[in-house]
Write an enzyme that holds these catalytic residues in place. Sequence first.
Site, PDB file in Angstrom:
ATOM      1  CB  CYS A   2      -1.008  -0.095   1.227  1.00  0.00           C
ATOM      2  SG  CYS A   2      -1.988  -1.481   1.408  1.00  0.00           S
ATOM      3  NE  ARG A  27       4.832   1.167  -1.314  1.00  0.00           N
ATOM      4  CZ  ARG A  27       5.825   1.353  -0.509  1.00  0.00           C
ATOM      5  NH1 ARG A  27       7.009   1.865  -0.750  1.00  0.00           N
ATOM      6  NH2 ARG A  27       5.617   0.770   0.781  1.00  0.00           N
ATOM      7  CD1 TRP A  73      -1.557  -6.061  -3.212  1.00  0.00           C
ATOM      8  CD2 TRP A  73      -1.364  -6.847  -1.184  1.00  0.00           C
ATOM      9  NE1 TRP A  73      -1.234  -7.691  -3.241  1.00  0.00           N
ATOM     10  CE2 TRP A  73      -0.951  -7.842  -2.050  1.00  0.00           C
ATOM     11  CE3 TRP A  73      -1.306  -6.955   0.275  1.00  0.00           C
ATOM     12  CZ2 TRP A  73      -0.639  -9.284  -1.360  1.00  0.00           C
ATOM     13  CZ3 TRP A  73      -1.047  -8.286   0.764  1.00  0.00           C
ATOM     14  CH2 TRP A  73      -1.086  -9.534  -0.146  1.00  0.00           C
ATOM     15  CG  ASN A 108       0.413   2.017   3.892  1.00  0.00           C
ATOM     16  OD1 ASN A 108      -0.504   2.166   3.231  1.00  0.00           O
ATOM     17  ND2 ASN A 108       1.573   2.585   3.260  1.00  0.00           N
ATOM     18  N   GLY A 109      -0.379  -1.356   6.517  1.00  0.00           N
ATOM     19  CA  GLY A 109      -0.436  -2.407   7.773  1.00  0.00           C
ATOM     20  C   GLY A 109      -1.422  -3.194   8.057  1.00  0.00           C
ATOM     21  CD  GLU A 487      14.870 -15.489  -7.914  1.00  0.00           C
ATOM     22  OE1 GLU A 487      14.377 -14.354  -8.583  1.00  0.00           O
ATOM     23  OE2 GLU A 487      13.989 -15.669  -7.132  1.00  0.00           O
ATOM     24  CE  LYS A 491      12.352 -12.889  -9.918  1.00  0.00           C
ATOM     25  NZ  LYS A 491      11.786 -13.388  -8.970  1.00  0.00           N
ATOM     26  CD  GLU A 494       7.670 -13.390  -8.195  1.00  0.00           C
ATOM     27  OE1 GLU A 494       7.811 -12.552  -7.295  1.00  0.00           O
ATOM     28  OE2 GLU A 494       8.708 -13.496  -8.766  1.00  0.00           O
ATOM     29  CG  HIS A 510      14.988 -39.568  -3.010  1.00  0.00           C
ATOM     30  ND1 HIS A 510      15.032 -40.610  -2.249  1.00  0.00           N
ATOM     31  CD2 HIS A 510      16.209 -39.163  -3.562  1.00  0.00           C
ATOM     32  CE1 HIS A 510      16.267 -40.919  -2.080  1.00  0.00           C
ATOM     33  NE2 HIS A 510      16.908 -40.044  -2.936  1.00  0.00           N
ATOM     34  CE  LYS A 609      10.258  -4.491  -6.683  1.00  0.00           C
ATOM     35  NZ  LYS A 609      10.756  -5.570  -7.266  1.00  0.00           N
TER      36      LYS A 609
END
Length: 614
Positions: A2, A27, A73, A108-109, A487, A491, A494, A510, A609
């Site tokens: 946010c 963000r 957000w 925010n939060g 990673e 990506k 995402e 396994h 973000k």
Amino acid sequence: MCGIVGAVSTRNIVPILVQGLQRLEYRGYDSCGVAVYAEGLRRARSTARVAELADQVAAERIEGGTGIAHTRWATHGAPAVHNAHPHFSHGPGEAAPSGPGRVAIVHNGIIENHDELRAALKAKGYRFSSQTDTEVIVHLLDSLYEGDLFEAVKAAVQQLHGAYAIAAFCKDEPHRVVGSRAGSPLVLGVGKDENFLASDAMALSGVTDQIVYLEEGDVVDLQLGRYWIVDRNHKPVQRPVKTVHAHSGAAELGPYRHFMQKEIFEQPRAIADTLEGVQNIMPELFGDGALSVFKQIDNVLILACGTSYYSGCTAKYWLEGIARIPTQVEIASEYRYRESVPNPRTLVVTISQSGETADTLAALRHARELGMEHSLTVCNVSTSAMVRECKLAYITRAGVEIGVASTKAFTTQLAGLFLLALTLAQLRGRLTESQEAEHLKAMRHLPAALSAVLALEPQVIGWAEQFATKENALFLGRGMHYPIALEGALKLKEISYIHAEAYPAGELKHGPLALVTSEMPVVTVAPNDALLEKLKSNMQEVRARGGVLYVLADADSRIESSEGVNVIRMPEHYGTLSPLLHVVPLQLLAYHTACARGTDVDKPRNLAKSVTVE
């Protein structure tokens, strides 16, 4: 996540508020809004982009000299207009919840005790029009308001449990905005006869470069031409004013289709900038006092989340293999909630792009409470909370990263962590002068090597066209390239929304091998290292089950393309630093697959973000 912008001025500040929101769009958000004082409270809210909010504000002729704005957000409550900020208070006997109230707020939060506060406020006659925890704060402020908003905010925050950054104003005090922060960033921008609040100094770029970073628990009172701050104990306090040139030019796409693509191609420059001035390996690269700290430690604890966690996992191989120092890597959100065995001779290393990652900050504080005082951060924002709270720091110079999926921040983190491994190796007598010279030579060559890897983009596009039709993918790596496989999988999921998993290649038999079919592409990171022959055997296991391989191989690895085996050859073998090179084609693969599937590359669904809530 946010974003907050607020202002008190004699001019119409709506364009500044909207522009600030646009600079915070990177963000991530799913709704936005603005509220101003205009002979009362007026606001506009939208679940579309900030550009549409700007059109709405213009159409409704919303103007004013005092106001707040927000990009949200969603946490509590779905992305919907009635849950969007700013929120208005509606006390007992006031107008209907849809009408103008007395107090306006953005937040925010996450407020952890919102249920208890909501019940108490409902008992007093307050009516709620949203599912957000934020609306609890604005009604609480209204209930405590006795003609002085600053006093009401000071009283309200004493009752809030959780993380927050808030900005509020009241129609009865039209030239005043009050803010407070705990666990979520908030900065004060000092202007001439006007003052500003924002969750990020970038929001104020071009408006003011005089920035005050508020500390944990601060409450700030903004009025025309003046401001004052009290600390968590409500004692008046002076915070330093810093000149911050928050560069907004990074928000220009130039010739690129998306910011993610731009940031992938900025990596040679970002690495060069991050290593600028590194002539020799020395503790002072990490700040004053680093030599003393490094001499007192006998192990390393790395705390991070997401992509930063994978950079820490890669660094473990370097720290233990080169410096021979025991290293533990922990997911920050897990570390703080489990019983662990503290060692006061531990170097606690946090890794964060933003320096405001809530879980990582909380884990750092938890480690400190356990008696581990030696701390270092590898971070991309020199003015962030992470840098302020750690004794030592290595500032990566990736520049502003707009795309939600991190790219250049990751590779510059790896560069900083490799320098840390070399420095600790030197101090522990594990690095000869000739080895130091070879490592420095390799690091200086990284920008050119990365540029050569980026030239592989046309071949990666060919892979992406095949991946775009799939719904699952498997990534394999061994040794220090296993975190790179992790990673790469992150990506892909995402931004393309393809389900992807990563495994150490030796773990195939396994369990994961049961998933392999011709519809499950298997990406293999295959540098020409000591584990290559083992990896080739793992690849044969995939082919024997009809799996299709996509192999990133070094030029001299003797892996050839054939039916079911697609090979892209890296320009050169890069030894210990090869993770920085092998991750780049994986970034490009995710990017071009997402483009082929038509997803919102820079703003993937459900993600933000800067993760400033737990």
